[in-house]
Write a protein that holds these residues in place. Sequence first.
Motif, PDB file in Angstrom:
ATOM      1  N   SER A   1      -2.102   3.632  -3.956  1.00 44.93           N
ATOM      2  CA  SER A   1      -1.987   2.407  -4.747  1.00 44.93           C
ATOM      3  C   SER A   1      -1.968   1.201  -3.819  1.00 44.93           C
ATOM      4  O   SER A   1      -1.339   1.232  -2.758  1.00 44.93           O
ATOM      5  CB  SER A   1      -0.707   2.427  -5.585  1.00 44.93           C
ATOM      6  N   VAL A   2      -2.663   0.155  -4.225  1.00 44.27           N
ATOM      7  CA  VAL A   2      -2.730  -1.080  -3.442  1.00 44.27           C
ATOM      8  C   VAL A   2      -2.287  -2.240  -4.325  1.00 44.27           C
ATOM      9  O   VAL A   2      -2.906  -2.516  -5.359  1.00 44.27           O
ATOM     10  CB  VAL A   2      -4.160  -1.333  -2.919  1.00 44.27           C
TER      11      VAL A   2
ATOM     12  N   ARG B   1      -1.912  -1.425  -7.994  1.00 46.01           N
ATOM     13  CA  ARG B   1      -3.090  -0.874  -8.682  1.00 46.01           C
ATOM     14  C   ARG B   1      -3.482   0.453  -8.048  1.00 46.01           C
ATOM     15  O   ARG B   1      -3.608   0.552  -6.831  1.00 46.01           O
ATOM     16  CB  ARG B   1      -4.257  -1.858  -8.586  1.00 46.01           C
ATOM     17  N   THR B   2      -3.672   1.469  -8.870  1.00 48.38           N
ATOM     18  CA  THR B   2      -4.091   2.773  -8.371  1.00 48.38           C
ATOM     19  C   THR B   2      -5.571   2.723  -8.015  1.00 48.38           C
ATOM     20  O   THR B   2      -6.413   2.468  -8.872  1.00 48.38           O
ATOM     21  CB  THR B   2      -3.862   3.868  -9.434  1.00 48.38           C
ATOM     22  N   VAL B   3      -5.887   2.960  -6.746  1.00 52.76           N
ATOM     23  CA  VAL B   3      -7.287   2.915  -6.314  1.00 52.76           C
ATOM     24  C   VAL B   3      -7.873   4.312  -6.147  1.00 52.76           C
ATOM     25  O   VAL B   3      -9.090   4.475  -6.006  1.00 52.76           O
ATOM     26  CB  VAL B   3      -7.437   2.119  -4.996  1.00 52.76           C
ATOM     27  N   GLY B   4      -7.015   5.325  -6.167  1.00 54.26           N
ATOM     28  CA  GLY B   4      -7.497   6.696  -6.078  1.00 54.26           C
ATOM     29  C   GLY B   4      -6.398   7.673  -6.448  1.00 54.26           C
ATOM     30  O   GLY B   4      -5.240   7.468  -6.093  1.00 54.26           O
ATOM     31  N   GLU B   5      -6.763   8.714  -7.194  1.00 61.57           N
ATOM     32  CA  GLU B   5      -5.768   9.720  -7.583  1.00 61.57           C
ATOM     33  C   GLU B   5      -6.442  11.078  -7.683  1.00 61.57           C
ATOM     34  O   GLU B   5      -7.585  11.194  -8.137  1.00 61.57           O
ATOM     35  CB  GLU B   5      -5.119   9.355  -8.919  1.00 61.57           C
TER      36      GLU B   5
ATOM     37  N   VAL C   1      -8.390   3.201   2.724  1.00 58.17           N
ATOM     38  CA  VAL C   1      -7.056   2.815   3.192  1.00 58.17           C
ATOM     39  C   VAL C   1      -6.693   3.700   4.382  1.00 58.17           C
ATOM     40  O   VAL C   1      -6.655   4.927   4.263  1.00 58.17           O
ATOM     41  CB  VAL C   1      -5.999   2.982   2.075  1.00 58.17           C
TER      42      VAL C   1
ATOM     43  N   THR D   1     -10.770   5.897  -0.404  1.00 62.30           N
ATOM     44  CA  THR D   1     -10.282   4.578  -0.821  1.00 62.30           C
ATOM     45  C   THR D   1     -10.399   3.540   0.293  1.00 62.30           C
ATOM     46  O   THR D   1     -10.232   2.343   0.043  1.00 62.30           O
ATOM     47  CB  THR D   1      -8.804   4.658  -1.255  1.00 62.30           C
TER      48      THR D   1
ATOM     49  N   ASN E   1       0.855  -1.188   0.000  1.00 61.95           N
ATOM     50  CA  ASN E   1       0.000   0.000   0.000  1.00 61.95           C
ATOM     51  C   ASN E   1       0.893   1.242   0.000  1.00 61.95           C
ATOM     52  O   ASN E   1       1.673   1.452   0.935  1.00 61.95           O
ATOM     53  CB  ASN E   1      -0.896   0.023   1.237  1.00 61.95           C
TER      54      ASN E   1
ATOM     55  N   SER F   1       0.495   8.554  -9.405  1.00 59.15           N
ATOM     56  CA  SER F   1       0.438   7.100  -9.578  1.00 59.15           C
ATOM     57  C   SER F   1       1.708   6.568 -10.242  1.00 59.15           C
ATOM     58  O   SER F   1       2.107   5.420 -10.013  1.00 59.15           O
ATOM     59  CB  SER F   1      -0.785   6.708 -10.411  1.00 59.15           C
TER      60      SER F   1
END
Length: 234
Positions: free
Chosen positions: A18-19, A22-26, A52, A50, A2, A192
């Motif tokens: 990113s998790v 994979r980018t989960v939010g930007e 996280v 996200t 993460n 990202s």
Amino acid sequence: MNILSFTTTTSTMSAAVSVNGRTVGEYTTFLKQTHSQRLMPAIDSLLKETGVKAGDLDAIAAAKGPGSYTGVRISVTTAKTLAWSLQIPVYGISSLHLLAEQAKLFSGWIVPFIDARRDHVYTGIYYAENGICRRMEADGVLDVPAWIEKLQTLEGPVLLIGEEADKHKERIMADCPDVQFASAEQSVPRASSLAAIAEQHEDLAVHAHELVPEYAQLAEAEKKWLEAGGGSRP
């Protein structure tokens, strides 16, 4: 892994979560408000949206310069503070490497650049092949005529990528007509991409206190101090 990543080294501010690659939010903005006012609220919002938690982060990835003197300080200071408080490693990544990474699908020379004012640019030489981007020469600062001479020595396809391409495009094309330019969209620095570099280069991870900014040259105030006989940096 993460990763929380961000950059404030140019007029663009970008932050991402990113998790596992994979980018989960930007979040990317071009507003004229200072980055210092917007970065932490953007990070807080991203983590909430996200899902996280700060405690779930494994690393911080931040652009360490070169670029705007104030912007570089904001990026590096925020990265050091977060990494220290969370006791996680931090990846300090060149702002130029970030741009080059965004053009890694190009096959040939990639020359990222950031306008350094007074007819100078921060720039570097990278080479991309099969989706892998490698730094070929150390990043630095050059006056534009010397930069154009450097471009003329590169044999094969050459791609320039930078947010202020229009400022130098006419002069470059006059001497290097075969040089290609990345699109305006591709040239926007995205956080990202910092996470992607961190995933590929574990050797860039350092402890918070080891992260240092990469200015490439003295700030204007420091130049005046030295010219006035101030000796070492104030």
